[in-house]
Design an enzyme around this catalytic site. Structure first.
Site, PDB file in Angstrom:
ATOM      1  N   SER A 100     -13.992-106.997  25.989  1.00  0.00           N
ATOM      2  CA  SER A 100     -13.422-105.735  25.513  1.00  0.00           C
ATOM      3  C   SER A 100     -13.711-104.623  26.508  1.00  0.00           C
ATOM      4  O   SER A 100     -14.871-104.293  26.768  1.00  0.00           O
ATOM      5  CB  SER A 100     -14.017-105.358  24.164  1.00  0.00           C
ATOM      6  OG  SER A 100     -13.646-104.025  23.859  1.00  0.00           O
ATOM      7  N   HIS A 121      -9.334-107.748  26.488  1.00  0.00           N
ATOM      8  CA  HIS A 121      -9.202-107.210  25.131  1.00  0.00           C
ATOM      9  C   HIS A 121      -9.131-105.686  25.209  1.00  0.00           C
ATOM     10  O   HIS A 121     -10.033-105.030  25.738  1.00  0.00           O
ATOM     11  CB  HIS A 121     -10.407-107.652  24.299  1.00  0.00           C
ATOM     12  CG  HIS A 121     -10.306-107.327  22.847  1.00  0.00           C
ATOM     13  ND1 HIS A 121      -9.608-108.092  21.949  1.00  0.00           N
ATOM     14  CD2 HIS A 121     -10.829-106.305  22.116  1.00  0.00           C
ATOM     15  CE1 HIS A 121      -9.708-107.578  20.727  1.00  0.00           C
ATOM     16  NE2 HIS A 121     -10.448-106.474  20.808  1.00  0.00           N
ATOM     17  N   ASP A 144      -8.831-102.312  23.011  1.00  0.00           N
ATOM     18  CA  ASP A 144      -9.027-101.763  21.668  1.00  0.00           C
ATOM     19  C   ASP A 144      -8.330-100.412  21.542  1.00  0.00           C
ATOM     20  O   ASP A 144      -8.749 -99.432  22.158  1.00  0.00           O
ATOM     21  CB  ASP A 144     -10.527-101.593  21.394  1.00  0.00           C
ATOM     22  CG  ASP A 144     -11.205-102.924  21.126  1.00  0.00           C
ATOM     23  OD1 ASP A 144     -10.735-103.658  20.241  1.00  0.00           O
ATOM     24  OD2 ASP A 144     -12.204-103.242  21.813  1.00  0.00           O
ATOM     25  N   MET A 160      -7.348 -97.331  19.167  1.00  0.00           N
ATOM     26  CA  MET A 160      -7.799 -96.671  17.935  1.00  0.00           C
ATOM     27  C   MET A 160      -7.129 -95.314  17.803  1.00  0.00           C
ATOM     28  O   MET A 160      -7.034 -94.575  18.783  1.00  0.00           O
ATOM     29  CB  MET A 160      -9.320 -96.464  17.991  1.00  0.00           C
ATOM     30  CG  MET A 160     -10.100 -97.741  18.236  1.00  0.00           C
ATOM     31  SD  MET A 160     -11.861 -97.395  18.279  1.00  0.00           S
ATOM     32  CE  MET A 160     -12.499 -99.017  18.719  1.00  0.00           C
ATOM     33  N   HIS A 179      -5.542-105.089  20.634  1.00  0.00           N
ATOM     34  CA  HIS A 179      -6.015-105.033  19.243  1.00  0.00           C
ATOM     35  C   HIS A 179      -5.699-103.649  18.704  1.00  0.00           C
ATOM     36  O   HIS A 179      -6.355-102.667  19.073  1.00  0.00           O
ATOM     37  CB  HIS A 179      -7.528-105.323  19.255  1.00  0.00           C
ATOM     38  CG  HIS A 179      -8.206-105.174  17.945  1.00  0.00           C
ATOM     39  ND1 HIS A 179      -9.585-105.171  17.826  1.00  0.00           N
ATOM     40  CD2 HIS A 179      -7.725-105.041  16.672  1.00  0.00           C
ATOM     41  CE1 HIS A 179      -9.910-105.035  16.549  1.00  0.00           C
ATOM     42  NE2 HIS A 179      -8.811-104.950  15.833  1.00  0.00           N
ATOM     43  N   MET A 203      -5.888-100.962  16.226  1.00  0.00           N
ATOM     44  CA  MET A 203      -6.594-100.391  15.067  1.00  0.00           C
ATOM     45  C   MET A 203      -5.909 -99.070  14.748  1.00  0.00           C
ATOM     46  O   MET A 203      -6.483 -97.982  14.908  1.00  0.00           O
ATOM     47  CB  MET A 203      -8.081-100.208  15.392  1.00  0.00           C
ATOM     48  CG  MET A 203      -8.834-101.527  15.399  1.00  0.00           C
ATOM     49  SD  MET A 203     -10.419-101.399  16.239  1.00  0.00           S
ATOM     50  CE  MET A 203      -9.876-101.678  17.921  1.00  0.00           C
ATOM     51  N   MET A 222     -12.732-109.773  12.166  1.00  0.00           N
ATOM     52  CA  MET A 222     -13.726-108.789  12.610  1.00  0.00           C
ATOM     53  C   MET A 222     -15.111-109.194  12.115  1.00  0.00           C
ATOM     54  O   MET A 222     -15.297-109.490  10.931  1.00  0.00           O
ATOM     55  CB  MET A 222     -13.388-107.392  12.058  1.00  0.00           C
ATOM     56  CG  MET A 222     -12.131-106.754  12.606  1.00  0.00           C
ATOM     57  SD  MET A 222     -12.020-106.671  14.403  1.00  0.00           S
ATOM     58  CE  MET A 222     -13.469-105.694  14.809  1.00  0.00           C
ATOM     59  N   ASP A 253     -14.428-110.840  16.743  1.00  0.00           N
ATOM     60  CA  ASP A 253     -14.599-109.591  17.488  1.00  0.00           C
ATOM     61  C   ASP A 253     -15.700-108.757  16.844  1.00  0.00           C
ATOM     62  O   ASP A 253     -15.571-108.361  15.681  1.00  0.00           O
ATOM     63  CB  ASP A 253     -13.261-108.843  17.467  1.00  0.00           C
ATOM     64  CG  ASP A 253     -13.273-107.534  18.234  1.00  0.00           C
ATOM     65  OD1 ASP A 253     -14.285-107.220  18.887  1.00  0.00           O
ATOM     66  OD2 ASP A 253     -12.241-106.833  18.186  1.00  0.00           O
TER      67      ASP A 253
END
Ligand code: DX5
Ligand code: ZN
Length: 214
Positions: free
Chosen positions: A7, A30, A32, A34, A63, A65, A136, A174
């Site tokens: 990540s 990865h 992330d 958000m 990913h 979120m 998760m 993760d």
């Protein structure tokens, strides 16, 4: 074979190209994303995915979120994402199906994610349509949290669903994955391990990636 998806949330964003080149022996990158709404933090988005696309040959494992991801999945695909995972909690079932279909229509690999409090059965409406399911093992939002070993029965349950219903589907975990907890995840049926701090805090990153593979 076990795949490692470091990540970049734990990378140095001022040296992102350097820190992505440092993980060239991994399997995925990865990313992330958000939005400050679905999770209580804001990270990176579409322009960053676009900028990092040319600096690595590795697939980008994005990913999301974010609330109602169906609004943005096509833009992430166009920016260079290869795998795009959406939280089942982030919208209605109908709209998560729509997001998956949009990712597939772009020729990319769709996936769904479940937060710690979400039961294994929540993936069932989508299991035939996805290439990856992400469980998760921390509450999403921040790197560096403690691994939740009590998620392992859920990983094992989803492994059973996958083997019965979509054996080609990958099973990713993760949060809090390090060389010790990685073994627990693999024993429970995971085949893709996300690791942020365990990779980027290592003195020898390629050695740590190898260690995580077990
Ligand atoms: C948490 C993110 C994770 C995080 C993992 O919301 O989805 O990908 O970066 O970081 P570590 O491996 O440090 O728990
Ligand atoms: Zn993540």
């Amino acid at each position: 074979m076990i795949k490692i998806s470091p990540s970049i949330l734990s990378a140095d964003f001022a040296n992102l190209q350097r820190d992505i080149e440092a993980i060239s022996t991994a399997d995925y990158v990865h990313v992330d994303v958000m939005d400050g709404l679905f999770v209580p933090n804001i990270s990176i988005g579409i322009p960053v995915v676009k900028s990092i696309r040319p600096v690595t040959d590795l697939p980008l494992d994005v990913h999301l979120m974010i609330d109602r991801p169906v609004r943005y999945v096509e833009q992430f695909c166009d920016a260079g994402a290869d795998l795009v995972t959406c939280h089942v909690e982030a919208d209605t079932e109908e709209n998560i199906h729509a997001a998956i279909a949009k990712i597939r229509a772009k020729g990319k690999r769709p996936g769904v994610v479940v937060k710690p409090k979400t039961p294994a059965s929540a993936v069932l409406p989508f299991i035939d349509e996805v290439d990856i399911i992400l469980v998760m093992t921390v509450e999403p939002g921040f790197g560096g949290q403690k691994f939740m070993a009590d998620m392992m029965p859920k990983v094992a349950q989803i492994r059973q669903y996958i083997d019965a219903m979509n054996p080609g589907c990958e099973l990713e975990v993760d949060g809090g994955v390090d060389p010790v907890t990685a073994k627990v995840c693999v024993a429970s049926g995971a085949n893709v391990l996300v690791a942020g701090s365990a990779v980027y805090k290592a003195a020898d990153i390629p050695a740590r990636i190898q260690e995580l593979r077990g």
